[in-house]
Design an enzyme around this catalytic site. Structure first.
Site, PDB file in Angstrom:
ATOM      1  N   ILE A   1      50.779  53.459  38.586  1.00  0.00           N
ATOM      2  CA  ILE A   1      50.506  52.092  38.154  1.00  0.00           C
ATOM      3  C   ILE A   1      50.069  52.081  36.693  1.00  0.00           C
ATOM      4  O   ILE A   1      50.233  51.092  35.998  1.00  0.00           O
ATOM      5  CB  ILE A   1      49.450  51.468  39.093  1.00  0.00           C
ATOM      6  N   ASP A   2      49.567  53.201  36.212  1.00  0.00           N
ATOM      7  CA  ASP A   2      49.074  53.288  34.830  1.00  0.00           C
ATOM      8  C   ASP A   2      50.191  53.490  33.810  1.00  0.00           C
ATOM      9  O   ASP A   2      49.936  53.462  32.614  1.00  0.00           O
ATOM     10  CB  ASP A   2      48.083  54.454  34.702  1.00  0.00           C
TER      11      ASP A   2
ATOM     12  N   GLU B   1      51.714  62.294  39.070  1.00  0.00           N
ATOM     13  CA  GLU B   1      51.606  63.636  38.509  1.00  0.00           C
ATOM     14  C   GLU B   1      51.325  64.684  39.588  1.00  0.00           C
ATOM     15  O   GLU B   1      51.991  65.720  39.644  1.00  0.00           O
ATOM     16  CB  GLU B   1      50.453  63.616  37.508  1.00  0.00           C
TER      17      GLU B   1
ATOM     18  N   ARG C   1      29.718  38.492  29.114  1.00  0.00           N
ATOM     19  CA  ARG C   1      29.867  38.727  30.541  1.00  0.00           C
ATOM     20  C   ARG C   1      31.012  39.708  30.778  1.00  0.00           C
ATOM     21  O   ARG C   1      31.925  39.806  29.956  1.00  0.00           O
ATOM     22  CB  ARG C   1      30.226  37.433  31.273  1.00  0.00           C
TER      23      ARG C   1
ATOM     24  N   GLU D   1      39.441  51.216  31.608  1.00  0.00           N
ATOM     25  CA  GLU D   1      38.267  51.857  32.226  1.00  0.00           C
ATOM     26  C   GLU D   1      37.960  53.220  31.603  1.00  0.00           C
ATOM     27  O   GLU D   1      36.821  53.681  31.636  1.00  0.00           O
ATOM     28  CB  GLU D   1      38.466  52.000  33.734  1.00  0.00           C
TER      29      GLU D   1
END
Lengths: 342, 342, 342, 342
Positions: free
Chosen positions: D127-128, D103, D266, D222
């Site tokens: 990559i996203d 972008e 975990r 994330e």
């Protein structure tokens, strides 16, 4: 100290890791200089060299093959081979030579030391793991890993179609790759050069596997042989059944199994993929440590020796110990694994 | 003969291969029967069993984890733990018990044999490779392979951005995974629990690496510690610089390197991916052979012993030999590898 | 609603993901019941069924092959094939049938819908990616990935020995696997069934590659053919040079290249490893979504349709659209890639 | 024609494949010359160039990262940025510029074309996978593959200990990696930035999974966020429960799940390994074709355009179309996948 390095014989993942280990250790710790010889013994024979310093070995650790090239050239079979090698080593002012190779390459190194006083240190290399004097050789773990992954994949296609799948792996004189990858891949039959196999037994194992409603995987070393009278003949001639011999033992075996059991059988010959590409972590570790210890042997003036793995230690053994006889699969070990057949 | 089997402690690729090896060998060669106990020592403690026969172990060789489940339950810390175990073994008519586990699990087995006469055989298991008495434990090679592949990947991102990349790998008390994967991955700094590190030295290595126009990779075992005075404090408290401690040594180290060298630094904590998934071919081989030889030990009535790798042989050693002290990285080996730092 | 499911033709990574997607969606969202038919069309032909519910599809997503088995049985070629299928579907009270397969399997499904009123929905499957009407079929990405990894490995062995390496990949009628893996693997020559190749051109590319001091990789689809007059003959007969035909086009090509260029050449035939084992993430995604949308088509009563990929959407097309003609490599695309040859 | 090339933003597997495609096509087909600019827009800003010819791009296809380096430098934010870029392009006699980036990088390119007449062509990179105008961007498939393999591994450790495993993957603004890898990895919960999640729902899914006697895997992007009132606070501050915020959403989520369900949980944060290393075959194919078509756009003088994937075709779209808005996960697609939750 100016040290020559060469790689001979078939290529093997880890060769570059050895070279890098040698150069890093020699330059940083002892201030040695290095010269690479191209394409195995052809390098010193023809005086073909390449510069080997820290920048030259950067980034090569994970790369398969060898930056020095390789060949099967035997200088003992060349006119004045020994004299030309000695002259070229003298011309390049080489004080010691590290030869990385298998039975043939190391055999030459042994004679150069013993008979002609050329200061050589050996690093054992064979993807087949059949050199004596060392627990393992680098490249073997990578080959076993590739073969095992292939066998893992073949299970699913075997079972979807209820077919026999014959996998031919490397191993002309010793069955180490077949034994390790066959065990790791959950094969139902493993055939090795050390023990002639009987077709009746193979077919019995195959048939019993189908009864357990699983499709069988047969792993066969390229050098495995049937018993006398169940002959495999050479390319282009007729075999004992009057058929044209198509290719290796794998293809022959699939045809025989199909003919005798009535089950569809297919062959996969893994071939060169087993010896190419990035080395496994195990092989990078082993090859690097071989390189480090070869430099130690040079520093100690311990010529005629070869570095070797014993347990987790790197030791030195006479090169002749490694080349005197092939390390083959012990019948007791093969019997131990036999509990998984059928 | 009726044999019980249990798996204790952290999971580890190869556990299923051991179980399969035990059952195949015991059933086919000796006609033994097997019973699995669920979730480590909790199984015999609470009488939780599962049938273990040939069909139960089919297809489990390539699968990570353990079909028996695992736990860190310590029966010696439970009320009447020993008595309950003996009762449950008697109720299930168990003649011998094979315990697959690490220091804790095997420590219990050793006391059960020595103090209470329970016929136990041990199989060593630790992904960290820090059990004494054996050259390697299964799971370790798989973990090193996964960590090495991750480091291979991180090189390219480090170099595209000329960043420092800190990779935190497993190893609370021993640096084996860090040492092997760091060497195999071409790391420029490897930090292990056995030797406290100095930040000045680490930063000097990092800086020198940038001068060679490569971006540095720092591999650090989770249990590695800086020298006194360069303290890392516990979660949620303040460290010596008045910062909140964010997480492990890897993250702390990246911040320190960034602060001291002015170079951008990032951390990757590999975590649980190192211990999951399909075992490497090496680990399948080792784990399977451990299983086969554990059955031999049972047949020989050789209780209180643990199977172990010596070179390429499987031998037996007293369980106590394995649990007496941790197998840590020899300073000489660490020094040998140091030629690649910086 | 009670829905039958079958998988036909060659196995393909992703079949189990389709089955799981169908069952999860149908049971959880619409409360459907499912019955699996064994071994392709042989299942409904012989009334061989298997229960398909949520527990039956647990854990199968990453597994290659098909839990339903497969076959190439063509019910149209069987005595009373259609009648027996209709009877068995009626007996099992099947309201709709989802057929997962390639040209042949879907061709049968199309005729069952159109001519006999059997309510079928199709899911396209071909590892060769040569079905029309869909951008991609699952299994193809996995096959390309495996072939690319093999080519990556072969580069290092080619270069160490300065050899030509010929890699024969799947693709009897279409060159998709050769084109994608050849491009991704950095091959220097890619030969596909859609365009007959000239040996002179191939040898010119090979020779020019050696001039650039790199060893060439030639990727050839199993169905690729030389120009007229450069004949490849069938097994066991003699070819135009009087040699016995050894096996496929790959081996023949290596011999010709060696004979004409004087460079050593070797062949690797990848074979069945390309279609086995765990599907790639791409194929798991595509196959799962095909399964979900096949259930939607059943719910809409949209029979005679096949799910298909268009961009990132799953759409429905008439089954006949997929089976009318093979999807082959467009000459413009092949020409686009040609910039990497030589 | 003399063409400049630069790579900007975060590194991404496939960048080198684009560069190689550009150079091979431009040199061999049109006789163009190429100059690489170092470190994104910093290159033309500071006149830092590198030679780009056929030898320079040899062997880079399988390598991650970018041989040109990268940066997040924004020339529009620099003093006289535009003027300096135009001067440096003029000094190097650049006729056209190919900018490979996301972008930000493409946003600069768009303004350079539209407002300042610099002839730019764009190649989309993220990559996203969150750039509009193209079905996929390269690097994404590699990242999904790495994340899926990690999830595959985590299943076995989750099940051996009957633990919840939370996997945090990349995706700050869009959930593509989480969605694809979560589906492909058989996750039981997938959380994406596009839809705020409720902890009650997450815990209900986790609990129901345990009832099916499987251990749950939770994949979280994330950038995923809980509903209002279930706050995640910044590093070093206290969260709503008075605890110190340790790190990302993954770690926070594991703590919350453990607290609410009583099950051990975990976290694994995959981090930078997702963007490093060798590109998948799919990404090599896509990236190479982007490179080839970018050269076509230059030849056609079609500036201000970006190459893009539509189905299996490479098309051109206005750069502004890609940068106008983020391509996020459609709620309908997320709902479609929801059948696998719990």
């Amino acid at each position: 100290m100016h040290v020559g390095v060469l790689t001979g014989g078939g290529d093997c993942p880890g060769l570059n890791a050895v070279i890098r280990g040698i150069v890093r250790k020699g330059v940083q710790e002892y201030g040695y200089e290095f010269t690479g010889f191209r394409d195995g013994w052809r390098g010193p024979l023809e005086g073909r060299t390449v510069r080997l310093d820290i920048p030259a070995v950067r980034g090569i650790l994970p790369r398969g093959g060898t930056i020095l090239g390789s060949s099967r050239t035997n200088p003992l079979a060349e006119d004045n081979g020994i004299r030309r090698i000695k002259e070229n080593l003298a011309k390049s002012e080489i004080d010691a030579l590290i030869a990385i190779g298998g039975e043939d390459t190391l055999g030459v190194a042994a004679r150069l030391v013993d008979e002609y006083g050329v200061p050589c240190v050996g690093v054992p290399k064979t993807i087949d793991n059949d050199l004596s004097g060392t627990d393992y050789t680098f490249g073997f773990d990578t080959a076993v890993g590739i073969a095992t992954e292939a066998i893992d994949r073949l299970h699913t296609t075997a079972e979807s179609h209820m077919r026999v799948l014959v996998v031919e792996v490397m191993g002309r004189h010793a069955g180490w790759i077949a034994l390790h990858s066959g065990l790791a891949g959950g094969a139902n039959v493993i055939l090795i050069p050390e023990q002639r196999f009987g077709l009746d037994q193979v077919c019995a194992w195959v048939t019993s596997r189908f009864k357990a409603t699983y499709a069988p995987i047969v792993v066969v070393a390229e050098g495995a042989m049937p018993r006398d009278g169940e002959m495999v003949l050479k390319d282009g001639t007729l075999d004992s059944y009057g058929h044209v011999r198509l290719s290796g033992v794998g293809e022959w075996l699939a045809k025989e199994i199909e003919r005798r059991t009535g089950k569809e059988a297919r062959t996969t010959v893994l071939g060169h993929v087993q010896r190419g590409g990035t080395p496994s972590a195990f092989d990078r570790w082993l090859a690097t440590r071989f390189g480090l210890h070869a430099v130690e042997a040079v520093r100690d003036g311990d010529f005629g020796k070869m570095v070797a793995l014993r347990g987790t230690d790197i030791v030195r053994v006479p090169i002749s110990e490694a080349t005197a006889r092939l390390k083959t699969v012990d019948p007791a070990l093969y019997a131990e694994i036999g509990v998984f057949f059928g």
